[in-house]
Enzyme design. Sequence first.
Site, PDB file in Angstrom:
ATOM      1  N   ARG A  88      -2.095 -43.629 -33.071  1.00 56.32           N
ATOM      2  CA  ARG A  88      -1.467 -43.487 -35.154  1.00 56.32           C
ATOM      3  C   ARG A  88      -1.802 -44.718 -35.353  1.00 56.32           C
ATOM      4  O   ARG A  88      -1.044 -44.197 -37.015  1.00 56.32           O
ATOM      5  CB  ARG A  88      -0.475 -42.459 -34.443  1.00 56.32           C
ATOM      6  CG  ARG A  88      -0.057 -41.483 -34.888  1.00 56.32           C
ATOM      7  CD  ARG A  88       1.075 -40.555 -34.454  1.00 56.32           C
ATOM      8  NE  ARG A  88       1.197 -39.209 -35.126  1.00 56.32           N
ATOM      9  CZ  ARG A  88       1.572 -37.841 -34.142  1.00 56.32           C
ATOM     10  NH1 ARG A  88       0.867 -38.151 -32.583  1.00 56.32           N
ATOM     11  NH2 ARG A  88       2.156 -37.112 -34.160  1.00 56.32           N
ATOM     12  N   ARG A 146       6.100 -36.027 -42.063  1.00 55.29           N
ATOM     13  CA  ARG A 146       5.244 -36.077 -40.392  1.00 55.29           C
ATOM     14  C   ARG A 146       3.903 -36.544 -41.442  1.00 55.29           C
ATOM     15  O   ARG A 146       2.931 -37.385 -41.291  1.00 55.29           O
ATOM     16  CB  ARG A 146       5.234 -35.156 -39.637  1.00 55.29           C
ATOM     17  CG  ARG A 146       6.781 -35.526 -38.296  1.00 55.29           C
ATOM     18  CD  ARG A 146       7.266 -34.320 -37.665  1.00 55.29           C
ATOM     19  NE  ARG A 146       5.825 -33.583 -36.810  1.00 55.29           N
ATOM     20  CZ  ARG A 146       5.678 -32.402 -36.507  1.00 55.29           C
ATOM     21  NH1 ARG A 146       6.653 -32.060 -37.020  1.00 55.29           N
ATOM     22  NH2 ARG A 146       5.130 -32.370 -35.739  1.00 55.29           N
TER      23      ARG A 146
HETATM   24  P1  AMP Z   1       3.012 -34.918 -31.973  1.00 57.29           P
HETATM   25  O1  AMP Z   1       3.072 -33.928 -30.468  1.00 57.29           O
HETATM   26  O2  AMP Z   1       1.386 -35.513 -31.920  1.00 57.29           O
HETATM   27  O3  AMP Z   1       3.146 -34.475 -33.162  1.00 57.29           O
HETATM   28  O4  AMP Z   1       4.248 -36.225 -31.766  1.00 57.29           O
HETATM   29  C1  AMP Z   1       5.979 -36.016 -31.871  1.00 57.29           C
HETATM   30  C2  AMP Z   1       6.577 -36.735 -32.575  1.00 57.29           C
HETATM   31  O5  AMP Z   1       5.661 -38.417 -31.337  1.00 57.29           O
HETATM   32  C3  AMP Z   1       5.879 -37.806 -33.326  1.00 57.29           C
HETATM   33  O6  AMP Z   1       6.161 -37.407 -34.962  1.00 57.29           O
HETATM   34  C4  AMP Z   1       6.845 -39.162 -33.324  1.00 57.29           C
HETATM   35  O7  AMP Z   1       7.364 -39.078 -33.778  1.00 57.29           O
HETATM   36  C5  AMP Z   1       6.061 -39.625 -31.874  1.00 57.29           C
HETATM   37  N1  AMP Z   1       4.383 -39.917 -31.456  1.00 57.29           N
HETATM   38  C6  AMP Z   1       3.684 -39.824 -30.642  1.00 57.29           C
HETATM   39  N2  AMP Z   1       2.151 -40.148 -30.645  1.00 57.29           N
HETATM   40  C7  AMP Z   1       2.529 -41.318 -31.056  1.00 57.29           C
HETATM   41  C8  AMP Z   1       2.162 -42.178 -31.179  1.00 57.29           C
HETATM   42  N3  AMP Z   1       0.743 -41.655 -31.125  1.00 57.29           N
HETATM   43  N4  AMP Z   1       2.868 -43.327 -32.271  1.00 57.29           N
HETATM   44  C9  AMP Z   1       3.955 -43.443 -32.465  1.00 57.29           C
HETATM   45  N5  AMP Z   1       4.311 -41.976 -32.537  1.00 57.29           N
HETATM   46  C10 AMP Z   1       4.152 -41.621 -31.990  1.00 57.29           C
END
Ligand code: AMP
Length: 193
Positions: A88, A146
Amino acid sequence: MNLIMFGPPGAGKGTQAKRLQERYKIKQLSTGDMLRGEVSSGSELGQRLKSIMDSGELVSDDIIIEIIANCIAEPECQKGFILDGFPRTVAQAQALDDMLKNMAREIDHVIVLNVDDEELVGRVKTRAEESGNARSDDTEETIRHRLTVYNEQTAPLLPYYKEKGLIRNIDGMAAIDDVSAEIESIVSREKAA
Ligand code: AMP
Protein backbone atom coordinates in the site's frame (compact mmCIF):
# COMPACT_ATOMS: atom_id res chain seq x y z
CA MET A 1 1.79 -17.75 -9.83
CA ASN A 2 2.11 -14.68 -7.63
CA LEU A 3 -0.51 -11.95 -7.93
CA ILE A 4 -1.24 -8.56 -6.44
CA MET A 5 -4.89 -7.47 -6.23
CA PHE A 6 -4.78 -3.73 -6.39
CA GLY A 7 -7.43 -1.05 -5.98
CA PRO A 8 -9.16 1.27 -3.53
CA PRO A 9 -11.19 0.08 -0.51
CA GLY A 10 -14.42 -1.54 -1.64
CA ALA A 11 -13.16 -2.31 -5.16
CA GLY A 12 -13.70 -6.06 -4.70
CA LYS A 13 -10.12 -7.20 -4.08
CA GLY A 14 -11.09 -9.60 -1.29
CA THR A 15 -14.00 -11.11 -3.22
CA GLN A 16 -11.89 -11.72 -6.29
CA ALA A 17 -8.87 -12.93 -4.30
CA LYS A 18 -11.05 -15.58 -2.63
CA ARG A 19 -12.26 -16.81 -6.00
CA LEU A 20 -8.69 -17.02 -7.33
CA GLN A 21 -7.62 -18.90 -4.22
CA GLU A 22 -10.34 -21.48 -4.88
CA ARG A 23 -9.64 -21.76 -8.57
CA TYR A 24 -5.85 -21.89 -8.58
CA LYS A 25 -5.13 -23.19 -5.08
CA ILE A 26 -2.83 -20.29 -4.37
CA LYS A 27 -2.97 -18.56 -1.00
CA GLN A 28 -4.89 -15.31 -0.41
CA LEU A 29 -2.89 -13.05 1.90
CA SER A 30 -5.14 -10.25 3.16
CA THR A 31 -3.24 -7.89 5.44
CA GLY A 32 -6.56 -6.32 6.54
CA ASP A 33 -7.88 -9.74 7.65
CA MET A 34 -4.63 -10.51 9.47
CA LEU A 35 -4.72 -7.19 11.29
CA ARG A 36 -8.39 -7.68 12.23
CA GLY A 37 -7.39 -11.11 13.60
CA GLU A 38 -4.79 -9.46 15.80
CA VAL A 39 -7.37 -6.87 16.95
CA SER A 40 -9.87 -9.54 17.92
CA SER A 41 -7.22 -11.44 19.88
CA GLY A 42 -7.42 -8.52 22.30
CA SER A 43 -3.62 -8.17 22.51
CA GLU A 44 -2.00 -4.86 23.34
CA LEU A 45 -0.69 -4.66 19.78
CA GLY A 46 -4.24 -5.36 18.59
CA GLN A 47 -5.57 -2.40 20.57
CA ARG A 48 -2.99 -0.10 19.03
CA LEU A 49 -3.78 -1.41 15.57
CA LYS A 50 -7.51 -0.91 16.08
CA SER A 51 -7.20 2.77 16.77
CA ILE A 52 -5.07 3.28 13.64
CA MET A 53 -7.43 1.24 11.47
CA ASP A 54 -10.53 2.97 12.83
CA SER A 55 -9.00 6.32 11.88
CA GLY A 56 -8.57 5.11 8.29
CA GLU A 57 -4.81 5.64 8.39
CA LEU A 58 -2.25 3.01 7.44
CA VAL A 59 -0.48 0.80 9.94
CA SER A 60 3.31 1.28 9.96
CA ASP A 61 5.29 -0.25 7.12
CA ASP A 62 7.57 -2.17 9.50
CA ILE A 63 4.72 -4.14 11.05
CA ILE A 64 3.11 -4.98 7.72
CA ILE A 65 6.36 -5.90 5.99
CA GLU A 66 7.26 -8.29 8.79
CA ILE A 67 3.85 -9.97 8.61
CA ILE A 68 4.09 -10.48 4.84
CA ALA A 69 7.72 -11.65 4.94
CA ASN A 70 6.68 -14.39 7.38
CA CYS A 71 3.65 -15.40 5.32
CA ILE A 72 5.25 -15.75 1.93
CA ALA A 73 7.99 -17.93 3.37
CA GLU A 74 5.35 -20.46 4.56
CA PRO A 75 4.97 -23.78 2.70
CA GLU A 76 1.33 -22.94 1.91
CA CYS A 77 2.60 -20.09 -0.30
CA GLN A 78 4.94 -22.34 -2.29
CA LYS A 79 2.50 -22.70 -5.20
CA GLY A 80 1.85 -18.98 -5.21
CA PHE A 81 -0.03 -16.24 -3.44
CA ILE A 82 -2.50 -13.44 -3.98
CA LEU A 83 -1.63 -10.28 -2.11
CA ASP A 84 -4.85 -8.52 -1.09
CA GLY A 85 -4.33 -5.10 0.49
CA PHE A 86 -0.53 -5.17 0.23
CA PRO A 87 1.60 -3.34 -0.82
CA ARG A 88 0.00 0.00 0.00
CA THR A 89 3.07 2.27 0.01
CA VAL A 90 6.16 2.54 -2.14
CA ALA A 91 8.28 1.41 0.84
CA GLN A 92 6.17 -1.75 1.10
CA ALA A 93 6.52 -2.44 -2.63
CA GLN A 94 10.29 -2.05 -2.44
CA ALA A 95 10.48 -4.35 0.57
CA LEU A 96 8.38 -6.91 -1.32
CA ASP A 97 10.74 -6.75 -4.30
CA ASP A 98 13.71 -7.41 -2.02
CA MET A 99 11.99 -10.36 -0.34
CA LEU A 100 11.02 -11.94 -3.65
CA LYS A 101 14.46 -11.40 -5.12
CA ASN A 102 16.01 -13.26 -2.20
CA MET A 103 13.61 -16.13 -2.82
CA ALA A 104 14.16 -16.07 -6.60
CA ARG A 105 10.47 -15.40 -7.13
CA GLU A 106 8.56 -12.60 -8.81
CA ILE A 107 5.15 -11.01 -9.21
CA ASP A 108 3.36 -12.15 -12.39
CA HIS A 109 0.48 -9.66 -12.52
CA VAL A 110 -0.79 -6.60 -10.71
CA ILE A 111 -4.55 -6.78 -11.21
CA VAL A 112 -6.02 -3.31 -10.85
CA LEU A 113 -9.74 -3.03 -10.10
CA ASN A 114 -10.95 0.39 -11.27
CA VAL A 115 -14.12 1.69 -9.55
CA ASP A 116 -15.52 5.25 -9.25
CA ASP A 117 -15.23 6.93 -5.85
CA GLU A 118 -18.98 7.38 -5.31
CA GLU A 119 -19.62 3.74 -6.14
CA LEU A 120 -16.95 2.74 -3.59
CA VAL A 121 -18.56 4.78 -0.82
CA GLY A 122 -21.93 3.19 -1.63
CA ARG A 123 -20.48 -0.34 -1.67
CA VAL A 124 -18.70 0.00 1.65
CA LYS A 125 -21.85 1.43 3.26
CA THR A 126 -23.82 -1.52 1.92
CA ARG A 127 -21.14 -3.90 3.24
CA ALA A 128 -21.54 -2.26 6.66
CA GLU A 129 -25.34 -2.51 6.58
CA GLU A 130 -25.49 -6.09 5.36
CA SER A 131 -22.71 -7.55 7.46
CA GLY A 132 -23.69 -9.08 10.79
CA ASN A 133 -20.57 -7.72 12.50
CA ALA A 134 -19.86 -4.50 10.68
CA ARG A 135 -16.26 -3.33 10.48
CA SER A 136 -15.69 -0.31 12.67
CA ASP A 137 -13.82 1.41 9.81
CA ASP A 138 -16.77 1.13 7.40
CA THR A 139 -18.41 4.43 8.38
CA GLU A 140 -18.89 7.01 5.63
CA GLU A 141 -16.43 9.45 7.15
CA THR A 142 -13.71 6.82 7.50
CA ILE A 143 -14.32 5.45 4.02
CA ARG A 144 -13.78 8.91 2.56
CA HIS A 145 -10.57 9.25 4.52
CA ARG A 146 -9.43 5.78 3.42
CA LEU A 147 -9.97 6.88 -0.18
CA THR A 148 -7.81 9.96 0.38
CA VAL A 149 -5.11 7.78 1.94
CA TYR A 150 -5.38 5.44 -1.07
CA ASN A 151 -5.00 8.30 -3.54
CA GLU A 152 -2.08 9.85 -1.68
CA GLN A 153 -0.08 6.83 -0.53
CA THR A 154 -1.16 3.80 -2.56
CA ALA A 155 -2.01 5.09 -6.05
CA PRO A 156 1.65 6.16 -6.55
CA LEU A 157 2.39 2.42 -6.85
CA LEU A 158 0.63 2.37 -10.22
CA PRO A 159 3.52 4.04 -12.09
CA TYR A 160 5.93 1.88 -10.07
CA TYR A 161 4.37 -1.33 -11.40
CA LYS A 162 3.62 0.14 -14.83
CA GLU A 163 7.32 0.60 -15.35
CA LYS A 164 7.77 -3.10 -14.61
CA GLY A 165 5.09 -3.95 -17.20
CA LEU A 166 2.89 -5.68 -14.63
CA ILE A 167 -0.32 -3.62 -14.64
CA ARG A 168 -3.50 -5.37 -15.85
CA ASN A 169 -6.43 -2.95 -15.73
CA ILE A 170 -9.89 -4.35 -15.05
CA ASP A 171 -13.28 -2.63 -15.06
CA GLY A 172 -14.23 -3.14 -11.43
CA MET A 173 -17.66 -1.56 -12.02
CA ALA A 174 -18.77 -4.67 -13.93
CA ALA A 175 -20.76 -7.50 -12.30
CA ILE A 176 -18.73 -9.74 -9.95
CA ASP A 177 -18.82 -12.73 -12.33
CA ASP A 178 -17.73 -10.59 -15.28
CA VAL A 179 -14.82 -9.20 -13.27
CA SER A 180 -13.81 -12.77 -12.34
CA ALA A 181 -14.00 -13.85 -15.98
CA GLU A 182 -11.81 -10.97 -17.07
CA ILE A 183 -9.21 -11.76 -14.40
CA GLU A 184 -9.34 -15.41 -15.34
CA SER A 185 -8.65 -14.65 -18.99
CA ILE A 186 -5.58 -12.61 -18.08
CA VAL A 187 -4.21 -15.16 -15.66
CA SER A 188 -4.82 -18.20 -17.87
CA ARG A 189 -3.58 -16.51 -21.04
CA GLU A 190 -0.28 -15.64 -19.44
CA LYS A 191 -0.03 -19.07 -17.85
CA ALA A 192 -0.37 -20.80 -21.19
CA ALA A 193 2.18 -18.55 -22.84
P1 AMP B 1 -8.41 -3.52 4.31
O1 AMP B 1 -9.20 -4.62 4.91
O2 AMP B 1 -7.39 -4.00 3.29
O3 AMP B 1 -9.25 -2.40 3.76
O4 AMP B 1 -7.54 -2.89 5.50
C1 AMP B 1 -8.14 -2.30 6.63
C2 AMP B 1 -7.15 -1.40 7.34
O5 AMP B 1 -6.02 -2.17 7.77
C3 AMP B 1 -6.55 -0.29 6.50
O6 AMP B 1 -7.38 0.86 6.45
C4 AMP B 1 -5.23 -0.02 7.23
O7 AMP B 1 -5.43 0.70 8.42
C5 AMP B 1 -4.81 -1.42 7.62
N1 AMP B 1 -3.99 -2.07 6.57
C6 AMP B 1 -4.31 -3.16 5.82
N2 AMP B 1 -3.32 -3.46 4.96
C7 AMP B 1 -2.35 -2.55 5.17
C8 AMP B 1 -1.08 -2.31 4.58
N3 AMP B 1 -0.60 -3.07 3.59
N4 AMP B 1 -0.36 -1.26 5.06
C9 AMP B 1 -0.80 -0.47 6.06
N5 AMP B 1 -1.99 -0.63 6.65
C10 AMP B 1 -2.77 -1.67 6.21
